[in-house]
Write a protein that holds these residues in place. Structure first.
Motif, PDB file in Angstrom:
ATOM      1  N   THR A  82     105.715 -20.723  40.360  1.00 22.08           N
ATOM      2  CA  THR A  82     105.120 -19.552  40.931  1.00 22.08           C
ATOM      3  C   THR A  82     103.909 -19.667  41.724  1.00 22.08           C
ATOM      4  O   THR A  82     102.886 -20.131  41.369  1.00 22.08           O
ATOM      5  CB  THR A  82     104.910 -18.724  39.473  1.00 22.08           C
ATOM      6  N   VAL A  83     104.044 -18.989  42.861  1.00 24.79           N
ATOM      7  CA  VAL A  83     102.740 -19.198  43.740  1.00 24.79           C
ATOM      8  C   VAL A  83     102.185 -17.768  43.965  1.00 24.79           C
ATOM      9  O   VAL A  83     102.927 -16.782  44.439  1.00 24.79           O
ATOM     10  CB  VAL A  83     103.293 -19.803  45.287  1.00 24.79           C
ATOM     11  N   LYS A  84     100.854 -17.663  44.238  1.00 29.11           N
ATOM     12  CA  LYS A  84     100.236 -16.412  44.472  1.00 29.11           C
ATOM     13  C   LYS A  84      98.939 -16.515  45.319  1.00 29.11           C
ATOM     14  O   LYS A  84      98.478 -17.810  45.326  1.00 29.11           O
ATOM     15  CB  LYS A  84      99.845 -15.588  43.129  1.00 29.11           C
ATOM     16  N   TYR A  85      98.618 -15.771  46.080  1.00 28.26           N
ATOM     17  CA  TYR A  85      97.381 -15.800  47.004  1.00 28.26           C
ATOM     18  C   TYR A  85      96.206 -15.081  46.210  1.00 28.26           C
ATOM     19  O   TYR A  85      96.582 -14.013  46.100  1.00 28.26           O
ATOM     20  CB  TYR A  85      97.453 -15.666  48.483  1.00 28.26           C
ATOM     21  N   ALA A  86      95.092 -15.458  46.414  1.00 23.28           N
ATOM     22  CA  ALA A  86      93.834 -14.750  45.853  1.00 23.28           C
ATOM     23  C   ALA A  86      93.136 -14.541  46.960  1.00 23.28           C
ATOM     24  O   ALA A  86      92.511 -15.307  47.671  1.00 23.28           O
ATOM     25  CB  ALA A  86      93.139 -15.381  44.627  1.00 23.28           C
ATOM     26  N   ILE A  87      92.751 -13.312  47.445  1.00 23.97           N
ATOM     27  CA  ILE A  87      91.888 -13.040  48.627  1.00 23.97           C
ATOM     28  C   ILE A  87      90.517 -12.268  48.165  1.00 23.97           C
ATOM     29  O   ILE A  87      90.492 -11.470  47.537  1.00 23.97           O
ATOM     30  CB  ILE A  87      92.653 -12.001  49.532  1.00 23.97           C
ATOM     31  N   HIS A  88      89.513 -13.034  48.435  1.00 22.04           N
ATOM     32  CA  HIS A  88      88.152 -12.034  48.139  1.00 22.04           C
ATOM     33  C   HIS A  88      87.755 -11.211  49.222  1.00 22.04           C
ATOM     34  O   HIS A  88      88.113 -11.584  50.456  1.00 22.04           O
ATOM     35  CB  HIS A  88      87.029 -13.348  48.014  1.00 22.04           C
ATOM     36  N   GLN A 136      96.994 -22.057  58.022  1.00 17.79           N
ATOM     37  CA  GLN A 136      97.921 -21.104  57.351  1.00 17.79           C
ATOM     38  C   GLN A 136      99.545 -21.287  57.372  1.00 17.79           C
ATOM     39  O   GLN A 136     100.140 -21.146  56.291  1.00 17.79           O
ATOM     40  CB  GLN A 136      97.596 -19.688  57.940  1.00 17.79           C
ATOM     41  N   HIS A 137      99.931 -21.894  58.531  1.00 19.09           N
ATOM     42  CA  HIS A 137     101.246 -22.091  58.522  1.00 19.09           C
ATOM     43  C   HIS A 137     101.853 -23.284  57.745  1.00 19.09           C
ATOM     44  O   HIS A 137     102.579 -23.216  56.787  1.00 19.09           O
ATOM     45  CB  HIS A 137     101.749 -22.580  60.040  1.00 19.09           C
ATOM     46  N   ALA A 138     100.958 -24.495  57.905  1.00 12.81           N
ATOM     47  CA  ALA A 138     101.239 -25.557  56.852  1.00 12.81           C
ATOM     48  C   ALA A 138     101.196 -25.161  55.194  1.00 12.81           C
ATOM     49  O   ALA A 138     101.763 -25.511  54.630  1.00 12.81           O
ATOM     50  CB  ALA A 138     100.283 -26.664  57.042  1.00 12.81           C
ATOM     51  N   LEU A 139     100.322 -24.129  55.190  1.00 11.76           N
ATOM     52  CA  LEU A 139      99.937 -23.577  53.777  1.00 11.76           C
ATOM     53  C   LEU A 139     101.315 -22.941  53.223  1.00 11.76           C
ATOM     54  O   LEU A 139     101.873 -23.126  52.045  1.00 11.76           O
ATOM     55  CB  LEU A 139      98.839 -22.745  53.617  1.00 11.76           C
ATOM     56  N   ARG A 140     101.884 -22.016  54.101  1.00 18.35           N
ATOM     57  CA  ARG A 140     103.021 -21.373  53.728  1.00 18.35           C
ATOM     58  C   ARG A 140     104.089 -22.200  53.572  1.00 18.35           C
ATOM     59  O   ARG A 140     104.917 -22.176  52.671  1.00 18.35           O
ATOM     60  CB  ARG A 140     103.239 -20.505  54.998  1.00 18.35           C
ATOM     61  N   GLU A 141     104.306 -23.252  54.394  1.00 19.69           N
ATOM     62  CA  GLU A 141     105.400 -24.511  54.309  1.00 19.69           C
ATOM     63  C   GLU A 141     104.918 -25.155  52.932  1.00 19.69           C
ATOM     64  O   GLU A 141     106.198 -25.258  52.291  1.00 19.69           O
ATOM     65  CB  GLU A 141     105.201 -25.304  55.194  1.00 19.69           C
ATOM     66  N   MET A 142     103.908 -25.275  52.460  1.00 19.57           N
ATOM     67  CA  MET A 142     103.690 -25.895  51.051  1.00 19.57           C
ATOM     68  C   MET A 142     103.972 -25.095  49.937  1.00 19.57           C
ATOM     69  O   MET A 142     104.655 -25.368  48.790  1.00 19.57           O
ATOM     70  CB  MET A 142     102.202 -26.364  51.079  1.00 19.57           C
ATOM     71  N   ALA A 143     103.840 -23.822  50.174  1.00 22.35           N
ATOM     72  CA  ALA A 143     104.023 -22.844  49.085  1.00 22.35           C
ATOM     73  C   ALA A 143     105.681 -22.660  48.909  1.00 22.35           C
ATOM     74  O   ALA A 143     106.044 -22.699  47.956  1.00 22.35           O
ATOM     75  CB  ALA A 143     103.306 -21.373  49.503  1.00 22.35           C
ATOM     76  N   ASP A 144     106.201 -22.810  50.064  1.00 25.01           N
ATOM     77  CA  ASP A 144     107.743 -22.692  50.041  1.00 25.01           C
ATOM     78  C   ASP A 144     108.450 -23.835  49.350  1.00 25.01           C
ATOM     79  O   ASP A 144     109.559 -23.503  48.523  1.00 25.01           O
ATOM     80  CB  ASP A 144     108.489 -22.441  51.578  1.00 25.01           C
ATOM     81  N   LYS A 203     103.700 -29.894  41.932  1.00 27.59           N
ATOM     82  CA  LYS A 203     105.091 -29.699  41.721  1.00 27.59           C
ATOM     83  C   LYS A 203     105.464 -29.867  40.370  1.00 27.59           C
ATOM     84  O   LYS A 203     106.392 -29.256  40.034  1.00 27.59           O
ATOM     85  CB  LYS A 203     105.456 -31.033  42.263  1.00 27.59           C
ATOM     86  N   ASN A 204     104.684 -30.145  39.350  1.00 24.56           N
ATOM     87  CA  ASN A 204     104.816 -30.012  37.962  1.00 24.56           C
ATOM     88  C   ASN A 204     104.105 -29.081  37.405  1.00 24.56           C
ATOM     89  O   ASN A 204     104.144 -28.834  36.060  1.00 24.56           O
ATOM     90  CB  ASN A 204     104.345 -31.494  37.322  1.00 24.56           C
ATOM     91  N   ALA A 205     103.401 -28.058  38.237  1.00 25.16           N
ATOM     92  CA  ALA A 205     102.756 -26.816  37.621  1.00 25.16           C
ATOM     93  C   ALA A 205     103.685 -25.835  37.472  1.00 25.16           C
ATOM     94  O   ALA A 205     104.768 -25.735  38.120  1.00 25.16           O
ATOM     95  CB  ALA A 205     101.715 -26.517  38.590  1.00 25.16           C
ATOM     96  N   GLY A 206     103.546 -24.957  36.454  1.00 30.94           N
ATOM     97  CA  GLY A 206     104.283 -23.692  36.509  1.00 30.94           C
ATOM     98  C   GLY A 206     103.804 -22.561  37.130  1.00 30.94           C
ATOM     99  O   GLY A 206     104.599 -21.695  37.527  1.00 30.94           O
ATOM    100  N   LYS A 207     102.535 -22.494  37.614  1.00 21.56           N
ATOM    101  CA  LYS A 207     101.670 -21.334  38.438  1.00 21.56           C
ATOM    102  C   LYS A 207     100.553 -22.108  39.113  1.00 21.56           C
ATOM    103  O   LYS A 207      99.851 -22.585  38.706  1.00 21.56           O
ATOM    104  CB  LYS A 207     101.427 -20.220  37.533  1.00 21.56           C
ATOM    105  N   VAL A 208     100.752 -21.725  40.524  1.00 18.88           N
ATOM    106  CA  VAL A 208      99.540 -22.084  41.451  1.00 18.88           C
ATOM    107  C   VAL A 208      99.045 -20.902  42.230  1.00 18.88           C
ATOM    108  O   VAL A 208      99.850 -19.909  42.658  1.00 18.88           O
ATOM    109  CB  VAL A 208     100.263 -22.978  42.371  1.00 18.88           C
ATOM    110  N   ILE A 209      97.783 -20.871  42.106  1.00 21.25           N
ATOM    111  CA  ILE A 209      97.289 -19.756  42.831  1.00 21.25           C
ATOM    112  C   ILE A 209      96.404 -20.254  44.033  1.00 21.25           C
ATOM    113  O   ILE A 209      95.442 -21.191  43.582  1.00 21.25           O
ATOM    114  CB  ILE A 209      96.146 -18.865  41.892  1.00 21.25           C
ATOM    115  N   ILE A 210      96.547 -19.816  45.099  1.00 17.35           N
ATOM    116  CA  ILE A 210      95.957 -20.292  46.289  1.00 17.35           C
ATOM    117  C   ILE A 210      94.922 -19.535  46.809  1.00 17.35           C
ATOM    118  O   ILE A 210      94.940 -18.254  46.714  1.00 17.35           O
ATOM    119  CB  ILE A 210      97.180 -20.421  47.465  1.00 17.35           C
TER     120      ILE A 210
END
Length: 467
Positions: free
Chosen positions: A342-348, A326-334, A307-314
């Motif tokens: 700022t929220v981004k997702y990193a996919i390997h 995944q649905h709970a994760l999207r709710e968290m990101a919202d 909550k106190n971050a400027g940028k989070v990468i999931i």
């Protein structure tokens, strides 16, 4: 019945739709359209084949309609009931059926060549014998290889490499004998040689996949996809069916390209994946590291940090898929985005159990496409992020891949999550990853472990963010 010219035109149309389907499936934005184009193309191909080879007796029509009904019914049931976490093994099962179908069609052509227009019993055209032998060899190999892959992915067999003594010598010897059998069958047309080829290919397919470990399964799935395509193309030549040739060639070539991409993502050669085990010697190292202390946190701690971050990468992984988080994760990101984060997702590329596994799950949860990035596009951003939120991704975040030359995953490109200010890592326990390698990230000073079910932990974070 329709004329050969009209049939050729319809098969060409189906082929064009298949190509457009592959093009559409290359992006989440156009995947739905690509899937629809593929369905229409397959419908055209099936109806055209029925029109070209329409039987004159009602019993044959009854068998055809019954087969379509049974197969279509099973497919519809599976599409509605199979969980997304079971999709990799479902794909492996489909590949096995394609291989088995190739074996059955080749056998039918061998015993009823006049129905296929390739000669008479005992006097089949040499070209057709070549097509048949290649189709049955690749099909049989694909069948048993896919069955083993299914068993490993489904948990019926251990995901660890099962190393057989002198396996390389055995595989090479069996491969040479298989080539000899194919040559002898083409020269003589002897049915016994056909069945010996089939049996040997069935055995070789199983033996080649058994030594391959779980971490290499994404490559194995795409490789078997390629094999099933080439088996279909070979049988397409035997049947003289243009649509089957086009479809098989598209599946075979796309699967081969995907296998290359997967191997590149893991810094491994295609040959090493097929001939070697993965993570076979890592168990001892993992056991020795289990008792090291780790920093453990709670959902409230994670919520406060993000909550106190400027940028989070999931960073999502197979643990997210298993927990259906995944649905709970999207709710968290919202909720985080409402706080100005700022929220981004990193996919390997090899996250999950098959290529694109994480992308499909995130799309199912309506995660915006422009927030999802591949490894090469986002890896440099971890150093500028305040929090890296890892949810069930293990091997693809292990720094040992970059530093430990004795590690079986050494050289595999991984996500640079350790460069983030804080790493929040959701995991059920301290067990090693699918490759059998302990993750060095757990023991870093900037890592906080959040033990528990991924969905439950994420839901608890959501509750804390809402307060």
């Amino acid at each position: 019945m329709i004329s050969a010219d009209i049939a050729a035109l319809l098969y060409l149309l189906a082929g064009v739709l298949f190509i457009l389907a592959l093009r559409g499936l290359s992006s989440p934005r156009t995947a739905r359209q690509g899937n629809l184009q593929g369905m229409v193309g397959m419908g055209i191909a099936i109806l055209t084949t029925l029109a070209v080879a329409a039987p004159s007796d009602w019993i044959s029509w009854l068998l055809i309609i019954g087969g379509l009904g049974i197969g279509g019914g099973i497919g519809a049931y599976m599409a509605r009931t199979v969980k997304m976490t079971d999709m990799p093994q479902l794909v492996a099962a489909f590949h096995s059926l394609v291989g088995l179908a190739a074996v059955f069609v080749a056998a039918a052509a061998l015993y009823a060549p006049e129905a296929f227009g390739i000669g008479a019993v005992g006097a089949i055209h040499p070209q057709a014998l070549v097509e048949m032998s290649l189709g049955v060899a690749i099909g049989a190999f694909t069948f048993t290889g896919s069955v083993i892959a299914f068993a490993k992915l489904n948990g019926n067999m251990s995901g660890k490499p099962i190393i057989l003594p002198a396996r390389h010598a055995i595989h090479i010897a069996m491969g040479l004998v298989l080539i000899g059998l194919v040559w002898a069958f083409v020269v003589t047309g002897n049915p016994w040689l056909f069945w010996l080829t089939t049996i040997l290919a069935l055995v070789l397919g199983g033996l080649m996949i058994i030594p391959i470990g779980g971490a290499d399964m994404p490559v194995v799935v795409s490789m078997l996809n390629s094999y099933s395509g080439w088996a279909a193309a070979g049988i397409g030549f035997t049947l003289g069916n243009t649509a089957l040739i086009i479809t098989g060639a598209l599946v075979g070539s796309s699967g081969a390209i995907l296998s290359y991409i997967m191997c590149k993502a893991m810094n491994r050669s295609f040959i090493s994946v097929i001939l070697g085990g993965f993570g076979a010697d890592s168990s001892a190292a993992a056991a020795a590291e289990d008792d090291r202390p780790v920093k453990q946190g709670a959902a409230e701690d994670a919520a406060f940090l993000m909550k106190n971050a400027g940028k989070v990468i999931i960073v999502p992984g197979y643990g997210m898929a298993v927990a259906q988080a995944q649905h709970a994760l999207r709710e968290m990101a919202d909720l985080l985005k409402k706080e100005g984060v700022t929220v981004k997702y990193a996919i390997h590329p090899v996250a999950g159990r098959m290529p694109g596994h994480m992308n499909v799950l995130l799309a199912e949860a309506n995660v915006p496409y422009d927030e999802v990035f591949e490894l090469e596009d986002i890896n440099s951003e971890f150093a500028q992020s305040d929090v890296a939120f890892v949810i069930g991704a293990n091997d693809v975040t292990n720094p040992a891949a970059k530093t430990d030359k004795t590690s079986p995953i050494y050289g595999m490109p991984v996500l640079n999550v350790e460069d983030a200010g804080t790493v929040l890592f959701i995991k059920r326990g301290m067990a090693a990853g699918y490759a059998g390698v302990q993750n060095e990230l757990f023991f870093r000073d900037n890592t906080m472990m959040l033990f528990g079910d991924a969905k439950k932990v994420t839901e608890d974070i959501v509750k804390s963010l809402g307060h």
